[in-house]
Structure formats: C-alpha cells, structure tokens
Design an enzyme around this catalytic site. Sequence first.
Site, short mmCIF file in Angstrom:
data_model
loop_
_atom_site.label_atom_id
_atom_site.label_comp_id
_atom_site.label_asym_id
_atom_site.label_seq_id
_atom_site.Cartn_x
_atom_site.Cartn_y
_atom_site.Cartn_z
N GLU A 244 3.46 -5.49 12.20
CA GLU A 244 2.52 -4.37 11.98
C GLU A 244 1.42 -4.92 11.11
O GLU A 244 1.65 -5.21 9.93
CB GLU A 244 3.23 -3.21 11.27
CG GLU A 244 4.41 -2.63 12.00
CD GLU A 244 4.03 -1.94 13.29
OE1 GLU A 244 2.83 -1.64 13.47
OE2 GLU A 244 4.91 -1.75 14.13
N CYS B 209 -3.24 1.53 6.03
CA CYS B 209 -3.64 0.76 7.22
C CYS B 209 -4.26 1.66 8.27
O CYS B 209 -5.01 1.20 9.13
CB CYS B 209 -2.43 0.03 7.80
SG CYS B 209 -1.07 1.16 8.14
N ASN C 152 0.80 -1.23 0.00
CA ASN C 152 0.00 0.00 0.00
C ASN C 152 0.83 1.28 0.00
O ASN C 152 0.45 2.27 -0.62
CB ASN C 152 -1.02 -0.01 1.14
CG ASN C 152 -0.38 -0.10 2.50
OD1 ASN C 152 0.67 -0.71 2.67
ND2 ASN C 152 -1.00 0.53 3.46
N GLU D 44 7.54 0.15 16.18
CA GLU D 44 8.56 0.64 15.27
C GLU D 44 8.60 2.16 15.41
O GLU D 44 7.82 2.75 16.13
CB GLU D 44 8.24 0.20 13.85
CG GLU D 44 8.25 -1.32 13.74
CD GLU D 44 8.16 -1.87 12.33
OE1 GLU D 44 7.77 -1.14 11.43
OE2 GLU D 44 8.49 -3.05 12.16
P1 NAD Z 1 0.07 -9.51 3.05
O1 NAD Z 1 0.13 -9.99 4.45
O2 NAD Z 1 -0.64 -10.33 2.06
O3 NAD Z 1 1.54 -9.32 2.45
C1 NAD Z 1 2.50 -8.49 3.08
C2 NAD Z 1 3.88 -8.98 2.69
O4 NAD Z 1 4.06 -10.28 3.23
C3 NAD Z 1 4.09 -9.12 1.17
O5 NAD Z 1 5.43 -8.80 0.85
C4 NAD Z 1 3.84 -10.60 0.93
O6 NAD Z 1 4.49 -11.10 -0.20
C5 NAD Z 1 4.42 -11.20 2.21
N1 NAD Z 1 3.89 -12.51 2.59
C6 NAD Z 1 2.67 -13.04 2.32
N2 NAD Z 1 2.59 -14.28 2.84
C7 NAD Z 1 3.76 -14.53 3.46
C8 NAD Z 1 4.28 -15.63 4.19
N3 NAD Z 1 3.59 -16.74 4.37
N4 NAD Z 1 5.52 -15.52 4.70
C9 NAD Z 1 6.25 -14.39 4.55
N5 NAD Z 1 5.82 -13.32 3.84
C10 NAD Z 1 4.59 -13.39 3.32
O7 NAD Z 1 -0.50 -8.04 3.12
P2 NAD Z 1 -0.78 -7.05 1.90
O8 NAD Z 1 -2.04 -7.49 1.23
O9 NAD Z 1 0.45 -6.86 1.09
O10 NAD Z 1 -1.02 -5.68 2.67
C11 NAD Z 1 -2.24 -5.30 3.19
C12 NAD Z 1 -2.30 -5.53 4.67
O11 NAD Z 1 -1.22 -4.87 5.33
C13 NAD Z 1 -3.55 -4.97 5.31
O12 NAD Z 1 -4.06 -5.90 6.23
C14 NAD Z 1 -3.06 -3.73 6.03
O13 NAD Z 1 -3.84 -3.34 7.13
C15 NAD Z 1 -1.71 -4.16 6.46
N6 NAD Z 1 -0.84 -3.03 6.74
C16 NAD Z 1 -0.53 -2.76 8.04
C17 NAD Z 1 0.27 -1.68 8.35
C18 NAD Z 1 0.65 -1.35 9.77
O14 NAD Z 1 1.51 -0.51 9.95
N7 NAD Z 1 0.04 -1.97 10.76
C19 NAD Z 1 0.75 -0.86 7.32
C20 NAD Z 1 0.39 -1.16 6.00
C21 NAD Z 1 -0.40 -2.25 5.72
#
Ligand code: NAD
Length: 481
Positions: free
Chosen positions: A248, A282, A150, A461
């Site tokens: 996060e 997020c 995002n 963080e």
């Molecule tokens: P996601 O969990 O699908 O993917 C995030 C990252 O993790 C990507 O690089 C993905 O390739 C990797 N990933 C996926 N499965 C994995 C696994 N089994 N092992 C290791 N890595 C893996 O999330 P997304 O769809 O990319 O992002 C959206 C989500 O992120 C939303 O839920 C949003 O709320 C959250 N988010 C949270 C914050 C925060 O600061 N809390 C900030 C931004 C986004």
Amino acid sequence: MTEILNYINGELRKPGTDAWLDNVNPATGKVYSQIPDSDAGDVEAATKAATDAFRQWSVTPVKQRSDLLLRLSALIQQNLAKFAEAESIDNGKPITLATQVDIPRAVSNFHFYGTAALHTHTQAHAMENTALNYTLRQPAGVAGCISPWNLPLYLFSWKIAPALAAGCTVVAKPSEVTPMTAYLLSELCIEAGFPKGVLNIVHGLGTRAGAAIVEHPGIRLISFTGGTKTGEWISRTAAPMFKKLSLELGGKNPGLVFADCDLDHAVSSSLKAAFSNQGEICLCSSRIFIEKTIYDKFRDAFVKKAAAMKVGDPMNPETKTGAIVSKTHYEKILSCIELARQEGGQILCGGEPVKMSGDNAGGYFIQPTVIEHLPHDCRTNQEEIFGPVVTLLPFEKEEEAIAMANSTRYGLAATLFTTNLNRAHRVAAKLDSGIVWVNCWLLRDLRTPFGGMKQSGMGREGGFEALNFFTEEKNVCIKIS
Ligand code: NAD
C-alpha cells in the site's frame, strides 16, 4: 524517560545491542521517550519465536483465535483515552481526531477480523460421478507487517488483525517515528493472554529492522504500507525469495468538482479531504480540479475556510490542525512549497511555518496552504507532498479533467463532486484510482477491498481479501468412482 520495549516471544525486551533512538514529540520538538534501535539479531529472535508459535497457532480453533482478537479489541476500547493521548503526542495529530477516528478504527479492525475469520468458506467443484475438487485455505506462515507513521495504530492493526485471524504468526514493525501505540498494544496482548510468539513487535529503523524483516527467508509474506520508493525496494528484495507481497503505497489524489455539484458540500468535503490530519493521510486530496464556470466561486469559498483553520496544540480538544509529524517531514513540506513558488504557483493562503508559543514553540507547524496557477504536469502536481498543501486547477471539459487527474504515476484515491448520476458512474469508471468517493470522502465499509492502482500499490487489503492474502490455497482432487 519511558523506554519503549520490543515484544518478542511474549516478553517485553530491550534491543539485543542496547542501542536506542530518540522519540520526539513533534508539537514541542522535545525528546520524550527512547525507542529500541533493533537490528537483524532482534528480528531473528522474533522470527524464531513466530516460527515456533506457528505450529500451534495455525491449528488453534478459529473460535479461540477470534476470542483473543475480540478481547484485544475490547481492551483497546477500555484504554481508548490512553491510546489517543499517546498517538497524539507521537504523531502531532489533534487528540480529537485520534479519539474519534484513529483509535476507534483500530478497535474495529480487531473486532472485524476477529469475527470475519469465523465466517470464511471455501470452494468445491463436483465432477459428476468422477471426482470432487475442493480448495483448502491454510495459514501461509510467519507474516512480516510493516506500517507507516500517519495513522499509527490503525494501519498497524489493519495488517496484524487479518494475519492473526487467518492463523499466521507475525513479526511486525511500526514506524520508528510513531512507536508508542504499538508498545501499548504489546502490553495489552500480554494482558489478553496471547500465546507467546504469536505476535512479535520489533521497533527500529526501516533500513535496519525493517530491511531485516523483508530479507529474512523465514518470513513468507510481507504486508507493507508506506512510501512508493520503499515499496520498490521491498519488491526488488522479496521477489527472488518469491514472498507474497501486499504493498500500500503513496498517492497524489485528485478531487474533481463539477459545476452541477452541491457547492457548499463540495467545498466543505474537499477541505476535509485536503487538510485532515495535516494532509498526512494517504487518501487526502492534493489536487482539486474545478469546472471553470464555478472556479472562482469554489476557490474563494475554499480559501476563506482554509485560511480560517487554526493551527494549534494537538492536545487541545478544540484543535483541528496539529503538528507535522517530524522535523524532517516539516522541512520537506516547506521545500515543496518553495518549489511550487519557483514553478510559478500563487500561494492563496498559508505557505509559511506557524510560530507557536509556550511548550509548542519548538514544534513543527504549517498553516494549511492553497496554491493556484500551476500546470497539471509540473513537479508540484506530480509528486507526493503528504502535507497540508493543495493545488487548485480549472478545467473546461470532463475528458480534460479525467486526463489531468490520471496524469500521475499514482492511483490511490479520488473524490468526485456532481449531482449528475450518469456522470458520477461514467467518471468513476475512467479514473485510475483504487477507490473513488462520490460526494463524500473517507467512507468505507471494512468488507470493501482496499488498495491502489499503478504505483500506489499492489494487492488488496480489507475484508476477506486480506484473510485470503494471509493464507495459501491448496487444491485437492479426490476420485470418487
Ligand atoms: P516509509 O516508506 O518511509 O516507511 C514506512 C515503514 O517502512 C516504516 O515502518 C519504515 O520504518 C519502514 N521502512 C523504511 N525503509 C524500509 C526498508 N528498506 N525495508 C523495510 N521497511 C522499511 O513511509 P512513511 O514516511 O512512514 O509513510 C508515508 C508514506 O506512506 C506516504 O508515501 C503515504 O502515501 C504512504 N501511505 C500509504 C497508505 C496506503 O494505504 N496506500 C497509507 C498510509 C501511508
């Protein structure tokens, strides 16, 4: 067509198996570059390079590490337009947002941690004439940094910068949905003169390349930003190896609007909080609780402005609402809107895909959507949607608003609009939320610890907390008499 390459041991490399994934521009629906579909072999090579580099990097004078981070920060600034364009094409976000927010924040992250590392300190405790105790903070080892799509470069740099500043070496994986700015960053690392192996960037799927990072015994700590479900899997996998974890995760952020607020300000700030980056931040508000006496007034003003938000080509500098990041996510958001209908929600504006013309005809666009008449405990109001969809809910009493706001499993961020100082402090203290914004949204000093409560994450963080995360504490007690 551009081939994005891994950055391993100071070189740009194809994936070991020569397997590739398509990178799609979400504003056109067309493939525009190829991404390495890296596997455990690539992660192994990156971890070996990072392990070898750690010996030298961990004892490199902090001033030299700082100089490199500052050089990288300056190089991104010099290439801001190129990065903003790449991020906008990868993600679908308006180019103006990428130019004014995302990329400048990545510049700030490298600058902040490049300078913060110069000013760390440690504690000492003197036991009168007997002994002196002191704490050494030493870089923890090879760090695994995994980020979402995002805010691609911003969140990537948010992890990498403190890790490198603290003296860790890094194996990082950006989201496979938005890899281009991390690739551009690897080119700048070479230009900046980063020693080989200090930063390694492996592109590919989460379930393959990402999982290999989490599972690798040589990677001592994982800093992850992404969905709660992925975070759960990472926790389960990393715990038996006692890896340090910073997670996060997702959110379902409430906005609370009290009758004593400045109404115009509450409407315009809530609108930004709901729909910036197509609601794909997020920290976006997705449930707005409004005191009953001003509910109709707030709703009418909010819906009028939301309905007027024009969805457009992200590359047009006038565009404020761009494309949804991917076809999969676009379909998920539309299915969430359909669920809201089935649950009895009334769509006040939006709720439909937007049909565009020309180059954007195949893109993924959804009009900002506002829904009312849903109970706070229905699925629409409990599950994260992560798109341009917000619900409005009335409340009568402060305690009722707090209870509804706190009713989800998440606790990432909240906004609060009131001019009553006592209420601001009282309600902020009671909200289950890692950060509470009063009469504002998305303002944050980089020194402030950042992170969520409940299932929105663990660890903090930002600021010195992040530098501390990437170090191990060692306590020394020296007898002096
Ligand atoms: P996601 O969990 O699908 O993917 C995030 C990252 O993790 C990507 O690089 C993905 O390739 C990797 N990933 C996926 N499965 C994995 C696994 N089994 N092992 C290791 N890595 C893996 O999330 P997304 O769809 O990319 O992002 C959206 C989500 O992120 C939303 O839920 C949003 O709320 C959250 N988010 C949270 C914050 C925060 O600061 N809390 C900030 C931004 C986004």
